[in-house]
Design a protein around this motif. Structure first.
Motif, PDB file in Angstrom:
ATOM      1  N   GLU A 145       0.877  -1.348  -0.102  1.00 40.43           N
ATOM      2  CA  GLU A 145      -0.071   0.148   0.059  1.00 40.43           C
ATOM      3  C   GLU A 145       0.856   1.352   0.014  1.00 40.43           C
ATOM      4  O   GLU A 145       0.639   2.249  -0.560  1.00 40.43           O
ATOM      5  N   LYS A 146       2.112   1.186   0.657  1.00 38.24           N
ATOM      6  CA  LYS A 146       2.871   2.362   0.737  1.00 38.24           C
ATOM      7  C   LYS A 146       3.694   2.871  -0.389  1.00 38.24           C
ATOM      8  O   LYS A 146       4.303   3.800  -0.581  1.00 38.24           O
ATOM      9  N   ALA A 147       3.597   1.770  -1.403  1.00 37.64           N
ATOM     10  CA  ALA A 147       4.687   1.837  -2.742  1.00 37.64           C
ATOM     11  C   ALA A 147       4.129   2.975  -3.507  1.00 37.64           C
ATOM     12  O   ALA A 147       4.915   3.616  -4.072  1.00 37.64           O
ATOM     13  N   MET A 148       2.789   3.135  -3.675  1.00 40.78           N
ATOM     14  CA  MET A 148       2.338   3.970  -4.789  1.00 40.78           C
ATOM     15  C   MET A 148       2.752   5.551  -4.362  1.00 40.78           C
ATOM     16  O   MET A 148       3.049   6.231  -5.216  1.00 40.78           O
ATOM     17  N   PRO A 149       2.235   5.730  -2.864  1.00 40.97           N
ATOM     18  CA  PRO A 149       2.575   7.217  -2.728  1.00 40.97           C
ATOM     19  C   PRO A 149       4.230   7.463  -2.738  1.00 40.97           C
ATOM     20  O   PRO A 149       4.540   8.398  -3.182  1.00 40.97           O
ATOM     21  N   ARG A 150       4.966   6.568  -2.511  1.00 43.35           N
ATOM     22  CA  ARG A 150       6.357   6.675  -2.429  1.00 43.35           C
ATOM     23  C   ARG A 150       6.816   6.931  -3.975  1.00 43.35           C
ATOM     24  O   ARG A 150       7.768   7.840  -4.466  1.00 43.35           O
ATOM     25  N   LEU A 151       6.276   6.146  -5.001  1.00 42.74           N
ATOM     26  CA  LEU A 151       6.629   6.256  -6.233  1.00 42.74           C
ATOM     27  C   LEU A 151       6.205   7.526  -6.664  1.00 42.74           C
ATOM     28  O   LEU A 151       6.879   8.335  -7.525  1.00 42.74           O
ATOM     29  N   ASP A 152       4.840   8.120  -6.424  1.00 43.55           N
ATOM     30  CA  ASP A 152       4.453   9.488  -6.906  1.00 43.55           C
ATOM     31  C   ASP A 152       5.343  10.628  -6.561  1.00 43.55           C
ATOM     32  O   ASP A 152       5.293  11.405  -6.993  1.00 43.55           O
ATOM     33  N   ALA A 153       5.952  10.299  -5.163  1.00 46.75           N
ATOM     34  CA  ALA A 153       6.869  11.342  -4.664  1.00 46.75           C
ATOM     35  C   ALA A 153       8.153  11.136  -5.233  1.00 46.75           C
ATOM     36  O   ALA A 153       8.941  12.122  -4.748  1.00 46.75           O
ATOM     37  N   SER A 154       8.707  10.148  -5.835  1.00 43.83           N
ATOM     38  CA  SER A 154       9.986  10.007  -6.110  1.00 43.83           C
ATOM     39  C   SER A 154      10.241  10.589  -7.600  1.00 43.83           C
ATOM     40  O   SER A 154       9.262  11.325  -8.237  1.00 43.83           O
ATOM     41  N   ALA A 155      11.397  10.697  -8.035  1.00 43.81           N
ATOM     42  CA  ALA A 155      12.002  11.325  -9.219  1.00 43.81           C
ATOM     43  C   ALA A 155      11.404  10.199 -10.560  1.00 43.81           C
ATOM     44  O   ALA A 155      11.697  10.617 -11.642  1.00 43.81           O
ATOM     45  N   ILE A 156      11.062   9.267 -10.145  1.00 37.78           N
ATOM     46  CA  ILE A 156      10.913   7.985 -11.267  1.00 37.78           C
ATOM     47  C   ILE A 156       9.645   8.541 -12.010  1.00 37.78           C
ATOM     48  O   ILE A 156       8.331   8.648 -11.517  1.00 37.78           O
ATOM     49  N   GLU A 157       9.914   8.641 -13.382  1.00 37.54           N
ATOM     50  CA  GLU A 157       8.723   9.135 -14.377  1.00 37.54           C
ATOM     51  C   GLU A 157       7.819   7.904 -14.838  1.00 37.54           C
ATOM     52  O   GLU A 157       6.534   8.106 -14.848  1.00 37.54           O
ATOM     53  N   THR A 158       8.617   6.793 -14.847  1.00 40.83           N
ATOM     54  CA  THR A 158       7.753   5.460 -15.448  1.00 40.83           C
ATOM     55  C   THR A 158       8.334   4.110 -14.788  1.00 40.83           C
ATOM     56  O   THR A 158       9.424   4.313 -14.663  1.00 40.83           O
ATOM     57  N   LEU A 159       7.398   3.469 -14.300  1.00 36.65           N
ATOM     58  CA  LEU A 159       8.022   2.259 -13.983  1.00 36.65           C
ATOM     59  C   LEU A 159       7.338   1.048 -14.561  1.00 36.65           C
ATOM     60  O   LEU A 159       6.176   0.860 -14.704  1.00 36.65           O
ATOM     61  N   TRP A 160       8.210   0.247 -15.368  1.00 29.93           N
ATOM     62  CA  TRP A 160       7.428  -0.848 -15.981  1.00 29.93           C
ATOM     63  C   TRP A 160       7.607  -1.769 -15.335  1.00 29.93           C
ATOM     64  O   TRP A 160       8.614  -2.246 -14.364  1.00 29.93           O
ATOM     65  N   CYS A 161       6.611  -2.936 -15.315  1.00 33.84           N
ATOM     66  CA  CYS A 161       6.603  -4.216 -14.556  1.00 33.84           C
ATOM     67  C   CYS A 161       5.827  -5.121 -15.466  1.00 33.84           C
ATOM     68  O   CYS A 161       4.926  -4.675 -16.100  1.00 33.84           O
ATOM     69  N   THR A 162       6.116  -6.504 -14.931  1.00 32.52           N
ATOM     70  CA  THR A 162       5.061  -7.365 -15.735  1.00 32.52           C
ATOM     71  C   THR A 162       3.807  -7.705 -14.961  1.00 32.52           C
ATOM     72  O   THR A 162       3.622  -7.162 -13.687  1.00 32.52           O
ATOM     73  N   ASP A 163       3.070  -8.506 -15.548  1.00 32.08           N
ATOM     74  CA  ASP A 163       1.792  -8.964 -14.846  1.00 32.08           C
ATOM     75  C   ASP A 163       1.954 -10.257 -14.143  1.00 32.08           C
ATOM     76  O   ASP A 163       0.940 -11.155 -14.350  1.00 32.08           O
ATOM     77  N   THR A 164       3.158 -10.620 -13.434  1.00 31.57           N
ATOM     78  CA  THR A 164       3.141 -11.472 -12.605  1.00 31.57           C
ATOM     79  C   THR A 164       2.404 -11.733 -11.224  1.00 31.57           C
ATOM     80  O   THR A 164       2.108 -12.696 -10.637  1.00 31.57           O
ATOM     81  N   VAL A 165       2.304 -10.197 -10.921  1.00 33.44           N
ATOM     82  CA  VAL A 165       1.077 -10.009  -9.696  1.00 33.44           C
ATOM     83  C   VAL A 165      -0.015  -9.508 -10.047  1.00 33.44           C
ATOM     84  O   VAL A 165       0.016  -8.259 -10.657  1.00 33.44           O
TER      85      VAL A 165
END
Length: 314
Positions: free
Chosen positions: A256-276
Protein backbone atom coordinates in the motif's frame (compact mmCIF):
# COMPACT_ATOMS: atom_id res chain seq x y z
CA UNK A 1 0.08 -29.03 -30.19
CA UNK A 2 -1.76 -32.00 -28.67
CA UNK A 3 -4.31 -29.82 -26.92
CA UNK A 4 -6.51 -32.85 -26.17
CA UNK A 5 -3.94 -33.85 -23.54
CA UNK A 6 -3.26 -30.32 -22.28
CA UNK A 7 -4.98 -28.58 -19.36
CA UNK A 8 -4.01 -25.09 -18.15
CA UNK A 9 -5.50 -24.41 -14.72
CA UNK A 10 -5.20 -21.14 -12.83
CA UNK A 11 -5.14 -20.69 -9.06
CA UNK A 12 -6.90 -17.76 -7.38
CA UNK A 13 -3.71 -15.64 -7.47
CA UNK A 14 -3.33 -15.65 -11.26
CA UNK A 15 -6.70 -15.80 -13.07
CA UNK A 16 -6.00 -13.01 -15.58
CA UNK A 17 -2.57 -14.30 -16.57
CA UNK A 18 -3.99 -17.82 -16.90
CA UNK A 19 -6.78 -16.57 -19.15
CA UNK A 20 -4.30 -14.78 -21.42
CA UNK A 21 -2.00 -17.81 -21.59
CA UNK A 22 -4.96 -19.96 -22.60
CA UNK A 23 -6.03 -17.43 -25.24
CA UNK A 24 -2.57 -17.56 -26.80
CA UNK A 25 -2.47 -21.37 -26.70
CA UNK A 26 -6.08 -21.52 -27.95
CA UNK A 27 -7.19 -23.87 -25.18
CA UNK A 28 -10.01 -23.42 -22.65
CA UNK A 29 -9.20 -22.34 -19.12
CA UNK A 30 -9.16 -25.36 -16.82
CA UNK A 31 -12.15 -25.74 -14.50
CA UNK A 32 -11.78 -25.56 -10.75
CA UNK A 33 -12.92 -23.82 -7.61
CA UNK A 34 -11.35 -22.51 -4.41
CA UNK A 35 -13.22 -21.90 -1.18
CA UNK A 36 -11.95 -20.47 2.08
CA UNK A 37 -13.83 -21.46 5.20
CA UNK A 38 -14.48 -19.07 8.08
CA UNK A 39 -11.58 -20.50 10.07
CA UNK A 40 -9.14 -19.82 7.19
CA UNK A 41 -8.97 -23.38 5.86
CA UNK A 42 -8.74 -23.67 2.08
CA UNK A 43 -10.65 -26.11 -0.13
CA UNK A 44 -9.84 -26.73 -3.80
CA UNK A 45 -11.70 -28.88 -6.31
CA UNK A 46 -10.92 -29.69 -9.94
CA UNK A 47 -13.98 -29.22 -12.13
CA UNK A 48 -13.11 -31.56 -15.00
CA UNK A 49 -11.57 -34.92 -15.79
CA UNK A 50 -7.74 -34.71 -15.82
CA UNK A 51 -6.97 -38.43 -15.81
CA UNK A 52 -3.99 -39.11 -18.05
CA UNK A 53 -3.69 -35.43 -19.04
CA UNK A 54 -0.73 -33.07 -18.70
CA UNK A 55 -1.72 -30.20 -16.41
CA UNK A 56 -0.05 -26.79 -16.15
CA UNK A 57 -1.00 -25.00 -12.94
CA UNK A 58 -0.50 -21.20 -12.89
CA UNK A 59 -0.23 -19.65 -9.42
CA UNK A 60 1.80 -16.76 -8.01
CA UNK A 61 2.46 -16.83 -4.26
CA UNK A 62 1.72 -13.38 -2.86
CA UNK A 63 -1.13 -11.31 -1.34
CA UNK A 64 -1.59 -13.30 0.81
CA UNK A 65 1.62 -15.26 0.31
CA UNK A 66 0.90 -18.09 2.73
CA UNK A 67 -2.67 -18.73 1.55
CA UNK A 68 -1.68 -18.79 -2.09
CA UNK A 69 1.30 -21.02 -1.43
CA UNK A 70 -0.85 -23.52 0.49
CA UNK A 71 -3.46 -23.36 -2.28
CA UNK A 72 -0.73 -24.24 -4.78
CA UNK A 73 0.18 -27.34 -2.76
CA UNK A 74 -3.46 -28.40 -2.51
CA UNK A 75 -3.94 -28.03 -6.27
CA UNK A 76 -0.90 -30.19 -6.97
CA UNK A 77 -2.09 -32.84 -4.53
CA UNK A 78 -5.62 -32.82 -5.98
CA UNK A 79 -4.30 -33.14 -9.53
CA UNK A 80 -2.03 -36.07 -8.66
CA UNK A 81 -4.87 -37.83 -6.80
CA UNK A 82 -7.06 -37.25 -9.87
CA UNK A 83 -4.48 -39.24 -11.90
CA UNK A 84 -3.07 -36.39 -14.00
CA UNK A 85 -0.23 -37.71 -16.17
CA UNK A 86 1.99 -34.84 -15.05
CA UNK A 87 1.71 -31.57 -13.14
CA UNK A 88 3.89 -28.64 -14.18
CA UNK A 89 3.69 -25.76 -11.71
CA UNK A 90 3.95 -22.31 -13.29
CA UNK A 91 4.93 -19.85 -10.53
CA UNK A 92 5.07 -16.38 -12.14
CA UNK A 93 6.26 -14.83 -8.86
CA UNK A 94 7.82 -17.05 -6.19
CA UNK A 95 7.71 -14.75 -3.16
CA UNK A 96 9.69 -16.94 -0.78
CA UNK A 97 12.68 -16.84 -3.13
CA UNK A 98 14.00 -14.03 -0.93
CA UNK A 99 14.69 -16.61 1.79
CA UNK A 100 17.46 -18.34 -0.13
CA UNK A 101 20.22 -18.53 2.51
CA UNK A 102 21.03 -18.62 6.21
CA UNK A 103 22.59 -15.19 6.47
CA UNK A 104 22.10 -14.73 10.21
CA UNK A 105 21.86 -17.08 13.20
CA UNK A 106 18.77 -19.21 13.88
CA UNK A 107 16.78 -18.48 10.72
CA UNK A 108 15.05 -20.76 8.23
CA UNK A 109 16.05 -21.14 4.58
CA UNK A 110 12.46 -20.55 3.56
CA UNK A 111 12.90 -21.01 -0.18
CA UNK A 112 14.27 -24.52 0.38
CA UNK A 113 11.35 -25.46 2.64
CA UNK A 114 8.90 -24.25 -0.02
CA UNK A 115 10.76 -26.06 -2.81
CA UNK A 116 10.70 -29.33 -0.91
CA UNK A 117 7.00 -28.88 -0.14
CA UNK A 118 6.12 -28.34 -3.81
CA UNK A 119 8.09 -31.43 -4.75
CA UNK A 120 6.58 -33.50 -1.92
CA UNK A 121 3.06 -32.52 -3.04
CA UNK A 122 3.82 -34.17 -6.38
CA UNK A 123 4.91 -31.49 -8.86
CA UNK A 124 6.82 -32.94 -11.81
CA UNK A 125 8.31 -29.67 -13.06
CA UNK A 126 8.47 -26.00 -12.09
CA UNK A 127 8.52 -22.99 -14.43
CA UNK A 128 9.08 -19.57 -12.91
CA UNK A 129 10.38 -16.11 -13.80
CA UNK A 130 13.43 -14.24 -12.51
CA UNK A 131 14.02 -16.05 -9.25
CA UNK A 132 15.60 -13.69 -6.75
CA UNK A 133 18.52 -16.14 -6.49
CA UNK A 134 19.16 -18.56 -9.40
CA UNK A 135 20.67 -21.15 -7.05
CA UNK A 136 17.15 -21.82 -5.73
CA UNK A 137 16.77 -24.13 -8.73
CA UNK A 138 19.07 -26.48 -6.83
CA UNK A 139 16.62 -26.65 -3.91
CA UNK A 140 14.31 -28.70 -6.13
CA UNK A 141 14.80 -32.33 -7.14
CA UNK A 142 12.58 -31.82 -10.21
CA UNK A 143 13.43 -29.76 -13.32
CA UNK A 144 13.14 -25.98 -12.90
CA UNK A 145 13.00 -23.47 -15.75
CA UNK A 146 13.80 -19.96 -14.51
CA UNK A 147 12.73 -17.74 -17.40
CA UNK A 148 13.94 -14.17 -17.97
CA UNK A 149 11.77 -11.05 -17.91
CA UNK A 150 14.60 -8.94 -19.35
CA UNK A 151 13.71 -9.34 -23.07
CA UNK A 152 10.10 -8.25 -22.47
CA UNK A 153 11.08 -5.26 -20.34
CA UNK A 154 13.95 -4.32 -22.65
CA UNK A 155 11.48 -4.08 -25.53
CA UNK A 156 9.33 -1.71 -23.45
CA UNK A 157 12.36 0.45 -22.64
CA UNK A 158 13.52 0.45 -26.27
CA UNK A 159 10.08 1.62 -27.42
CA UNK A 160 10.66 4.89 -25.53
CA UNK A 161 13.58 5.67 -27.88
CA UNK A 162 15.57 7.37 -25.10
CA UNK A 163 18.85 8.95 -26.15
CA UNK A 164 21.93 8.94 -23.89
CA UNK A 165 20.50 5.94 -22.04
CA UNK A 166 22.23 4.43 -19.00
CA UNK A 167 21.11 1.24 -17.24
CA UNK A 168 21.42 1.28 -13.46
CA UNK A 169 21.62 -1.74 -11.16
CA UNK A 170 20.29 -0.92 -7.67
CA UNK A 171 22.99 -3.08 -6.05
CA UNK A 172 25.99 -5.24 -6.88
CA UNK A 173 23.92 -8.42 -6.60
CA UNK A 174 21.80 -7.54 -9.64
CA UNK A 175 24.71 -6.22 -11.70
CA UNK A 176 25.05 -9.38 -13.82
CA UNK A 177 21.42 -9.28 -14.94
CA UNK A 178 21.53 -5.50 -15.35
CA UNK A 179 24.45 -6.01 -17.72
CA UNK A 180 22.15 -8.07 -19.94
CA UNK A 181 19.78 -5.10 -20.19
CA UNK A 182 22.68 -2.79 -20.99
CA UNK A 183 24.01 -5.13 -23.68
CA UNK A 184 20.63 -5.60 -25.35
CA UNK A 185 19.91 -1.85 -25.31
CA UNK A 186 23.45 -0.81 -26.27
CA UNK A 187 23.84 1.35 -23.16
CA UNK A 188 26.48 1.75 -20.44
CA UNK A 189 25.95 0.33 -16.95
CA UNK A 190 26.05 2.05 -13.56
CA UNK A 191 25.79 0.30 -10.19
CA UNK A 192 24.41 1.68 -6.93
CA UNK A 193 26.07 0.56 -3.71
CA UNK A 194 23.08 -0.41 -1.55
CA UNK A 195 23.23 -1.24 2.14
CA UNK A 196 20.33 -3.02 3.92
CA UNK A 197 20.74 -3.07 7.69
CA UNK A 198 17.50 -4.72 8.93
CA UNK A 199 14.18 -6.29 7.85
CA UNK A 200 12.24 -3.02 7.46
CA UNK A 201 12.26 -3.33 3.64
CA UNK A 202 14.29 -0.13 3.33
CA UNK A 203 17.86 0.44 2.19
CA UNK A 204 20.51 3.14 2.14
CA UNK A 205 22.40 4.08 -1.02
CA UNK A 206 26.05 4.57 -0.08
CA UNK A 207 27.58 5.36 -3.48
CA UNK A 208 27.15 5.13 -7.24
CA UNK A 209 29.63 3.50 -9.60
CA UNK A 210 29.45 4.84 -13.15
CA UNK A 211 28.65 8.06 -15.01
CA UNK A 212 25.00 9.16 -15.22
CA UNK A 213 25.52 12.91 -15.70
CA UNK A 214 23.23 14.24 -18.46
CA UNK A 215 21.84 10.78 -19.21
CA UNK A 216 18.38 9.23 -19.16
CA UNK A 217 18.67 6.56 -16.46
CA UNK A 218 16.64 3.35 -16.18
CA UNK A 219 16.91 1.39 -12.93
CA UNK A 220 16.37 -2.35 -13.44
CA UNK A 221 15.64 -4.97 -10.79
CA UNK A 222 13.90 -8.31 -10.31
CA UNK A 223 11.20 -7.03 -7.94
CA UNK A 224 10.07 -4.16 -5.77
CA UNK A 225 7.78 -4.32 -2.75
CA UNK A 226 7.65 -0.82 -1.26
CA UNK A 227 9.51 1.03 -4.06
CA UNK A 228 11.88 2.24 -1.32
CA UNK A 229 15.12 1.18 -2.99
CA UNK A 230 13.97 2.50 -6.37
CA UNK A 231 13.11 5.89 -4.86
CA UNK A 232 16.44 6.07 -3.01
CA UNK A 233 18.41 5.20 -6.14
CA UNK A 234 16.39 7.70 -8.19
CA UNK A 235 17.22 10.49 -5.74
CA UNK A 236 20.91 9.57 -5.95
CA UNK A 237 20.80 9.57 -9.75
CA UNK A 238 19.27 13.06 -9.83
CA UNK A 239 21.92 14.26 -7.38
CA UNK A 240 24.58 12.84 -9.73
CA UNK A 241 23.16 14.79 -12.68
CA UNK A 242 20.85 12.32 -14.43
CA UNK A 243 18.53 14.02 -16.91
CA UNK A 244 15.59 11.72 -16.11
CA UNK A 245 14.91 8.51 -14.19
CA UNK A 246 12.72 5.52 -15.07
CA UNK A 247 12.62 1.99 -13.71
CA UNK A 248 11.82 -1.53 -14.90
CA UNK A 249 11.19 -4.48 -12.58
CA UNK A 250 9.97 -7.97 -13.36
CA UNK A 251 7.72 -8.33 -10.32
CA UNK A 252 5.80 -5.25 -9.22
CA UNK A 253 4.65 -6.51 -5.84
CA UNK A 254 3.66 -3.07 -4.50
CA UNK A 255 2.34 -2.85 -0.96
CA UNK A 256 0.00 0.00 0.00
CA UNK A 257 2.80 2.46 0.71
CA UNK A 258 4.56 1.77 -2.60
CA UNK A 259 2.39 3.98 -4.80
CA UNK A 260 2.64 7.17 -2.69
CA UNK A 261 6.39 6.62 -2.49
CA UNK A 262 6.61 6.14 -6.26
CA UNK A 263 4.51 9.25 -6.96
CA UNK A 264 6.72 11.33 -4.66
CA UNK A 265 9.93 10.07 -6.30
CA UNK A 266 11.84 11.24 -9.38
CA UNK A 267 10.78 8.11 -11.31
CA UNK A 268 8.72 9.13 -14.34
CA UNK A 269 7.71 5.63 -15.49
CA UNK A 270 7.92 2.23 -13.84
CA UNK A 271 7.54 -0.80 -16.10
CA UNK A 272 6.61 -4.14 -14.55
CA UNK A 273 5.14 -7.43 -15.77
CA UNK A 274 1.78 -9.01 -14.92
CA UNK A 275 3.13 -11.72 -12.59
CA UNK A 276 1.33 -10.12 -9.61
CA UNK A 277 -2.40 -9.43 -9.96
CA UNK A 278 -4.20 -9.00 -6.63
CA UNK A 279 -2.34 -6.07 -5.09
CA UNK A 280 -3.81 -4.22 -2.09
CA UNK A 281 -3.70 -0.79 -3.74
CA UNK A 282 -4.57 0.77 -7.09
CA UNK A 283 -1.61 1.34 -9.37
CA UNK A 284 -0.23 4.81 -10.00
CA UNK A 285 -0.52 6.23 -13.54
CA UNK A 286 3.28 6.06 -13.58
CA UNK A 287 3.14 2.24 -13.64
CA UNK A 288 3.06 0.57 -17.05
CA UNK A 289 2.40 -3.17 -17.21
CA UNK A 290 3.73 -5.48 -19.92
CA UNK A 291 2.55 -9.06 -20.21
CA UNK A 292 4.67 -12.20 -19.89
CA UNK A 293 1.76 -14.41 -20.96
CA UNK A 294 3.37 -15.01 -24.40
CA UNK A 295 6.58 -16.12 -22.68
CA UNK A 296 4.82 -18.61 -20.40
CA UNK A 297 2.57 -19.80 -23.24
CA UNK A 298 5.61 -20.55 -25.39
CA UNK A 299 7.27 -22.38 -22.49
CA UNK A 300 4.15 -24.52 -22.00
CA UNK A 301 3.92 -25.23 -25.72
CA UNK A 302 7.55 -26.30 -25.90
CA UNK A 303 7.38 -28.46 -22.77
CA UNK A 304 4.18 -30.10 -23.98
CA UNK A 305 5.65 -30.81 -27.43
CA UNK A 306 8.95 -31.99 -25.93
CA UNK A 307 10.88 -29.17 -27.56
CA UNK A 308 13.91 -27.35 -26.16
CA UNK A 309 13.38 -24.26 -24.02
CA UNK A 310 16.92 -22.97 -24.64
CA UNK A 311 15.68 -20.45 -27.22
CA UNK A 312 13.79 -18.67 -24.43
CA UNK A 313 17.06 -17.95 -22.64
CA UNK A 314 18.94 -16.36 -25.56
Amino acid sequence: MRDDELVVLGGSASPLLTKEICRILQVPVGEGEVHQFSDGNLFVKIGQNVRGRHVYLVQSTVFPANDHFMELLFWVDALKRASAASVTVIIPYFSYAKGDKKDEPRVSIRARVCAQSIEAAGADRVVTLDLHAPQIQGFFGVPVDDLYGEPVLSDAIAAEKLDDLVIVSPDAGFAKKAKQYAKRLGAPLAIADKERIDHTESARIADLIGDVDGRNAVIVDDFTITAGTLAEVADTLIEKGARSVRAAVTHGVFTEKAMPRLDASAIETLWCTDTVENRPAELSPRVSTVSVAPLFAEAIRRIHNRESLSVLFT
